[in-house]
Design a protein around this motif. Structure first.
Motif, PDB file in Angstrom:
ATOM      1  N   VAL A  95      -0.600  -5.294  83.871  1.00 34.50           N
ATOM      2  CA  VAL A  95      -0.580  -6.593  83.195  1.00 34.50           C
ATOM      3  C   VAL A  95       0.272  -6.564  81.942  1.00 34.50           C
ATOM      4  O   VAL A  95       0.453  -7.581  81.292  1.00 34.50           O
ATOM      5  CB  VAL A  95      -2.008  -7.072  82.856  1.00 34.50           C
ATOM      6  CG1 VAL A  95      -2.782  -7.357  84.107  1.00 34.50           C
ATOM      7  CG2 VAL A  95      -2.725  -6.112  81.966  1.00 34.50           C
ATOM      8  N   MET A  96       0.792  -5.373  81.623  1.00 37.62           N
ATOM      9  CA  MET A  96       1.708  -5.171  80.499  1.00 37.62           C
ATOM     10  C   MET A  96       1.099  -5.644  79.180  1.00 37.62           C
ATOM     11  O   MET A  96       1.689  -6.401  78.416  1.00 37.62           O
ATOM     12  CB  MET A  96       3.051  -5.823  80.768  1.00 37.62           C
ATOM     13  CG  MET A  96       3.708  -5.244  82.008  1.00 37.62           C
ATOM     14  SD  MET A  96       5.167  -6.100  82.522  1.00 37.62           S
ATOM     15  CE  MET A  96       6.374  -5.502  81.401  1.00 37.62           C
ATOM     16  N   ILE A  97      -0.107  -5.177  78.929  1.00 37.10           N
ATOM     17  CA  ILE A  97      -0.786  -5.491  77.666  1.00 37.10           C
ATOM     18  C   ILE A  97      -0.662  -4.276  76.770  1.00 37.10           C
ATOM     19  O   ILE A  97      -0.927  -3.151  77.181  1.00 37.10           O
ATOM     20  CB  ILE A  97      -2.272  -5.813  77.913  1.00 37.10           C
ATOM     21  CG1 ILE A  97      -2.422  -7.055  78.773  1.00 37.10           C
ATOM     22  CG2 ILE A  97      -3.019  -5.961  76.604  1.00 37.10           C
ATOM     23  CD1 ILE A  97      -3.855  -7.385  79.118  1.00 37.10           C
ATOM     24  N   ASP A  98      -0.285  -4.486  75.519  1.00 33.10           N
ATOM     25  CA  ASP A  98      -0.274  -3.402  74.555  1.00 33.10           C
ATOM     26  C   ASP A  98      -1.351  -3.673  73.495  1.00 33.10           C
ATOM     27  O   ASP A  98      -2.098  -4.639  73.578  1.00 33.10           O
ATOM     28  CB  ASP A  98       1.121  -3.239  73.934  1.00 33.10           C
ATOM     29  CG  ASP A  98       1.584  -4.483  73.209  1.00 33.10           C
ATOM     30  OD1 ASP A  98       0.891  -5.495  73.290  1.00 33.10           O
ATOM     31  OD2 ASP A  98       2.641  -4.413  72.558  1.00 33.10           O
ATOM     32  N   ASN A  99      -1.413  -2.821  72.494  1.00 33.60           N
ATOM     33  CA  ASN A  99      -2.467  -2.948  71.483  1.00 33.60           C
ATOM     34  C   ASN A  99      -2.391  -4.268  70.724  1.00 33.60           C
ATOM     35  O   ASN A  99      -3.424  -4.865  70.398  1.00 33.60           O
ATOM     36  CB  ASN A  99      -2.396  -1.779  70.499  1.00 33.60           C
ATOM     37  CG  ASN A  99      -2.864  -0.488  71.114  1.00 33.60           C
ATOM     38  OD1 ASN A  99      -3.531  -0.507  72.144  1.00 33.60           O
ATOM     39  ND2 ASN A  99      -2.519   0.632  70.485  1.00 33.60           N
ATOM     40  N   ALA A 100      -1.187  -4.737  70.449  1.00 37.61           N
ATOM     41  CA  ALA A 100      -1.046  -5.993  69.701  1.00 37.61           C
ATOM     42  C   ALA A 100      -1.620  -7.151  70.516  1.00 37.61           C
ATOM     43  O   ALA A 100      -2.303  -8.034  69.964  1.00 37.61           O
ATOM     44  CB  ALA A 100       0.420  -6.245  69.371  1.00 37.61           C
ATOM     45  N   ASP A 101      -1.384  -7.156  71.817  1.00 35.08           N
ATOM     46  CA  ASP A 101      -1.934  -8.216  72.663  1.00 35.08           C
ATOM     47  C   ASP A 101      -3.457  -8.136  72.742  1.00 35.08           C
ATOM     48  O   ASP A 101      -4.153  -9.156  72.746  1.00 35.08           O
ATOM     49  CB  ASP A 101      -1.346  -8.126  74.077  1.00 35.08           C
ATOM     50  CG  ASP A 101       0.150  -8.419  74.110  1.00 35.08           C
ATOM     51  OD1 ASP A 101       0.616  -9.181  73.219  1.00 35.08           O
ATOM     52  OD2 ASP A 101       0.835  -7.908  75.014  1.00 35.08           O
ATOM     53  N   ILE A 102      -3.983  -6.922  72.793  1.00 37.14           N
ATOM     54  CA  ILE A 102      -5.446  -6.757  72.852  1.00 37.14           C
ATOM     55  C   ILE A 102      -6.078  -7.269  71.567  1.00 37.14           C
ATOM     56  O   ILE A 102      -7.088  -7.992  71.598  1.00 37.14           O
ATOM     57  CB  ILE A 102      -5.815  -5.282  73.099  1.00 37.14           C
ATOM     58  CG1 ILE A 102      -5.368  -4.864  74.504  1.00 37.14           C
ATOM     59  CG2 ILE A 102      -7.318  -5.050  72.923  1.00 37.14           C
ATOM     60  CD1 ILE A 102      -5.514  -3.395  74.796  1.00 37.14           C
ATOM     61  N   TYR A 103      -5.473  -6.929  70.408  1.00 35.11           N
ATOM     62  CA  TYR A 103      -6.012  -7.409  69.126  1.00 35.11           C
ATOM     63  C   TYR A 103      -5.942  -8.931  69.049  1.00 35.11           C
ATOM     64  O   TYR A 103      -6.837  -9.581  68.533  1.00 35.11           O
ATOM     65  CB  TYR A 103      -5.247  -6.788  67.962  1.00 35.11           C
ATOM     66  CG  TYR A 103      -5.467  -5.286  67.822  1.00 35.11           C
ATOM     67  CD1 TYR A 103      -6.703  -4.707  68.021  1.00 35.11           C
ATOM     68  CD2 TYR A 103      -4.394  -4.462  67.493  1.00 35.11           C
ATOM     69  CE1 TYR A 103      -6.879  -3.346  67.891  1.00 35.11           C
ATOM     70  CE2 TYR A 103      -4.569  -3.103  67.362  1.00 35.11           C
ATOM     71  CZ  TYR A 103      -5.815  -2.554  67.564  1.00 35.11           C
ATOM     72  OH  TYR A 103      -5.985  -1.212  67.430  1.00 35.11           O
ATOM     73  N   ALA A 104      -4.866  -9.496  69.573  1.00 40.30           N
ATOM     74  CA  ALA A 104      -4.726 -10.946  69.541  1.00 40.30           C
ATOM     75  C   ALA A 104      -5.798 -11.605  70.420  1.00 40.30           C
ATOM     76  O   ALA A 104      -6.379 -12.631  70.021  1.00 40.30           O
ATOM     77  CB  ALA A 104      -3.329 -11.351  70.011  1.00 40.30           C
ATOM     78  N   CYS A 105      -6.091 -11.014  71.577  1.00 39.21           N
ATOM     79  CA  CYS A 105      -7.117 -11.557  72.448  1.00 39.21           C
ATOM     80  C   CYS A 105      -8.494 -11.453  71.789  1.00 39.21           C
ATOM     81  O   CYS A 105      -9.323 -12.383  71.884  1.00 39.21           O
ATOM     82  CB  CYS A 105      -7.142 -10.825  73.790  1.00 39.21           C
ATOM     83  SG  CYS A 105      -5.736 -11.222  74.830  1.00 39.21           S
ATOM     84  N   LEU A 106      -8.753 -10.385  71.135  1.00 34.10           N
ATOM     85  CA  LEU A 106     -10.056 -10.207  70.460  1.00 34.10           C
ATOM     86  C   LEU A 106     -10.190 -11.132  69.259  1.00 34.10           C
ATOM     87  O   LEU A 106     -11.282 -11.588  68.942  1.00 34.10           O
ATOM     88  CB  LEU A 106     -10.258  -8.744  70.053  1.00 34.10           C
ATOM     89  CG  LEU A 106     -10.420  -7.744  71.200  1.00 34.10           C
ATOM     90  CD1 LEU A 106     -10.467  -6.323  70.660  1.00 34.10           C
ATOM     91  CD2 LEU A 106     -11.689  -8.057  71.982  1.00 34.10           C
ATOM     92  N   ALA A 107      -9.086 -11.382  68.569  1.00 33.10           N
ATOM     93  CA  ALA A 107      -9.139 -12.239  67.381  1.00 33.10           C
ATOM     94  C   ALA A 107      -9.397 -13.706  67.796  1.00 33.10           C
ATOM     95  O   ALA A 107     -10.014 -14.459  67.047  1.00 33.10           O
ATOM     96  CB  ALA A 107      -7.838 -12.137  66.604  1.00 33.10           C
ATOM     97  N   ASP A 108      -8.932 -14.090  68.973  1.00 33.98           N
ATOM     98  CA  ASP A 108      -9.145 -15.447  69.430  1.00 33.98           C
ATOM     99  C   ASP A 108     -10.619 -15.706  69.735  1.00 33.98           C
ATOM    100  O   ASP A 108     -11.105 -16.827  69.583  1.00 33.98           O
ATOM    101  CB  ASP A 108      -8.328 -15.729  70.692  1.00 33.98           C
ATOM    102  CG  ASP A 108      -6.829 -15.800  70.388  1.00 33.98           C
ATOM    103  OD1 ASP A 108      -6.500 -16.039  69.205  1.00 33.98           O
ATOM    104  OD2 ASP A 108      -6.027 -15.643  71.329  1.00 33.98           O
ATOM    105  N   ASN A 109     -11.351 -14.705  70.158  1.00 33.73           N
ATOM    106  CA  ASN A 109     -12.764 -14.883  70.513  1.00 33.73           C
ATOM    107  C   ASN A 109     -13.538 -14.844  69.272  1.00 33.73           C
ATOM    108  O   ASN A 109     -14.340 -15.078  68.712  1.00 33.73           O
ATOM    109  CB  ASN A 109     -13.225 -13.803  71.492  1.00 33.73           C
ATOM    110  CG  ASN A 109     -12.545 -13.965  72.831  1.00 33.73           C
ATOM    111  OD1 ASN A 109     -12.143 -15.051  73.192  1.00 33.73           O
ATOM    112  ND2 ASN A 109     -12.430 -12.869  73.542  1.00 33.73           N
TER     113      ASN A 109
END
Length: 109
Positions: A95-109
């Motif tokens: 899915v080509m997710i890196d750490n920055a994308d994971i942090y962004a997903c967590l920050a949205d929740n």
């Protein structure tokens, strides 16, 4: 206090217990007659070391079996963890997710 003195005066001077005449003359023979024969005791004495040795052997085999079963359980758990980690790495790459994308997903929740 008076009762104690009375009892002491009456009983302290003599022993109220009596042994029948000649009781201790045959006491040893009487006790020896009640003991089991020596040959039966010899068999028991010779059997005991073997029983102790067998008991120790059973305990040792049980301990070794428990030890090896725990090692095999831990190795299967380790392989399960390795499979899960490699799966997660492959899924993240897919899915080509890196750490920055994971942090962004967590920050949205």
């Amino acid at each position: 206090m008076n009762e104690e003195k009375y009892l002491e005066e009456r009983l302290a001077k003599r022993n109220p217990f009596r042994v029948p005449e000649g009781y201790f003359d045959s006491f040893a023979e009487h006790v020896m007659e009640q003991l089991p024969p020596q040959q039966h005791q010899a068999k028991r004495v010779m059997l005991r070391p073997w029983m102790y040795a067998v008991a120790c052997l059973v305990v040792a085999v049980f301990c070794v079996a428990v030890y090896f079963s725990r090692i095999s359980t831990n190795s299967s758990e380790m392989s399960q963890v390795a499979i899960t980690e490699s799966y997660m790495d492959e899924a993240a790459d897919y899915v080509m997710i890196d750490n920055a994308d994971i942090y962004a997903c967590l920050a949205d929740n």
